[in-house]
Motif scaffolding. Sequence first.
Motif, PDB file in Angstrom:
ATOM      1  N   UNK A 107       0.837  -1.199   0.000  1.00 34.40           N
ATOM      2  CA  UNK A 107       0.000   0.000   0.000  1.00 34.40           C
ATOM      3  C   UNK A 107       0.871   1.248   0.000  1.00 34.40           C
ATOM      4  N   UNK A 108       1.920   1.196   0.817  1.00 32.54           N
ATOM      5  CA  UNK A 108       2.817   2.350   0.932  1.00 32.54           C
ATOM      6  C   UNK A 108       3.752   2.444  -0.265  1.00 32.54           C
ATOM      7  N   UNK A 109       4.206   1.284  -0.751  1.00 33.84           N
ATOM      8  CA  UNK A 109       5.192   1.243  -1.844  1.00 33.84           C
ATOM      9  C   UNK A 109       4.665   0.333  -2.956  1.00 33.84           C
ATOM     10  N   UNK A 110       4.030   0.892  -3.987  1.00 32.32           N
ATOM     11  CA  UNK A 110       3.443   0.078  -5.063  1.00 32.32           C
ATOM     12  C   UNK A 110       4.408  -0.900  -5.712  1.00 32.32           C
ATOM     13  N   UNK A 111       5.696  -0.594  -5.679  1.00 31.70           N
ATOM     14  CA  UNK A 111       6.679  -1.511  -6.286  1.00 31.70           C
ATOM     15  C   UNK A 111       6.700  -2.864  -5.592  1.00 31.70           C
ATOM     16  N   UNK A 112       6.200  -2.935  -4.353  1.00 34.47           N
ATOM     17  CA  UNK A 112       6.175  -4.192  -3.595  1.00 34.47           C
ATOM     18  C   UNK A 112       4.856  -4.942  -3.753  1.00 34.47           C
ATOM     19  N   UNK A 113       4.049  -4.541  -4.730  1.00 31.55           N
ATOM     20  CA  UNK A 113       2.732  -5.161  -4.918  1.00 31.55           C
ATOM     21  C   UNK A 113       2.822  -6.677  -5.084  1.00 31.55           C
ATOM     22  N   UNK A 114       3.717  -7.147  -5.940  1.00 27.84           N
ATOM     23  CA  UNK A 114       3.782  -8.584  -6.219  1.00 27.84           C
ATOM     24  C   UNK A 114       4.289  -9.388  -5.027  1.00 27.84           C
ATOM     25  N   UNK A 115       5.070  -8.756  -4.157  1.00 26.47           N
ATOM     26  CA  UNK A 115       5.488  -9.462  -2.931  1.00 26.47           C
ATOM     27  C   UNK A 115       4.268  -9.765  -2.067  1.00 26.47           C
ATOM     28  N   UNK A 116       3.372  -8.797  -1.986  1.00 25.43           N
ATOM     29  CA  UNK A 116       2.138  -9.005  -1.216  1.00 25.43           C
ATOM     30  C   UNK A 116       1.252 -10.049  -1.892  1.00 25.43           C
ATOM     31  N   UNK A 117       1.181 -10.008  -3.219  1.00 17.91           N
ATOM     32  CA  UNK A 117       0.351 -10.974  -3.954  1.00 17.91           C
ATOM     33  C   UNK A 117       0.862 -12.397  -3.718  1.00 17.91           C
ATOM     34  N   UNK A 118       2.170 -12.574  -3.737  1.00 13.40           N
ATOM     35  CA  UNK A 118       2.747 -13.903  -3.516  1.00 13.40           C
ATOM     36  C   UNK A 118       2.442 -14.393  -2.101  1.00 13.40           C
ATOM     37  N   UNK A 119       2.469 -13.473  -1.135  1.00 13.33           N
ATOM     38  CA  UNK A 119       2.090 -13.842   0.242  1.00 13.33           C
ATOM     39  C   UNK A 119       0.638 -14.313   0.278  1.00 13.33           C
TER      40      UNK A 119
END
Length: 240
Positions: A24-36
């Motif tokens: 949410x804070x850093x859109x570049x980390x979106x896929x890390x959250x998706x994988x979780x």
Amino acid sequence: TLPCCQPNATPDIRPAIPAIRNAIVKPADTMKAIEELKGTTFVAPVDSSTLSILCPILSRGLKEKQALSKRSCCVVIENMSRLVETPDAVAPFGPLLVPELKKVAENVAFEDIRDVALSALKALTKALGHSSVDAAVAAVMADEAKAAEEEQQRIERAREEEKARAEELARKEEAERKQWKEAMEAQRLLDKLALEEEEKKKQEEMMKKDKQKKSTKTAGGKCQGCGLKKCRKTCLFYSG
């Protein structure tokens, strides 16, 4: 730290909350959250609070360039959709997910990923309470058209209100200019009257002085020649 994520989320996604928060804070980390989230087993009902946290990230993930990233989002959406509490809970997020899922199901080059997207779209369609994917898409398009129409109406109202304010301001400015002009004209007339009155007084004063000069008597009634009220026979102004 976005503490609002923690108490409202369904227990199943709580292990993924740190990754979601980072996305949410850093859109570049979106896929890390998706994988979780992809590794999450959904057991508890998924409520609107959980959907409000997940759907924006999932929508963002569906727009990723990598086809495998899109596939991961589709897997999460399908698993999540199967346990949505009510159609009303997910309805606000239909416009966010349905069009993007449809694009993946129709446009991705890999058949396996298209199949996963279609399966997710069907699960989401059911969660939304629609009988078919076409019905879900039509409903989303209708909602978007309605939203666009409402936005257009809002813009038109804002324009009309702005126009009304501008016209009212113009009327006030015109009235103020008129009042100022009338005030200036009134002041000019007053100044003119004052000058005329002053000139009149000057003329009267001059006439009075001239009269006094021509008169044989002073203001006190005494003769200007002999200084007596009744002239002597020897006075130049004696009249008998």
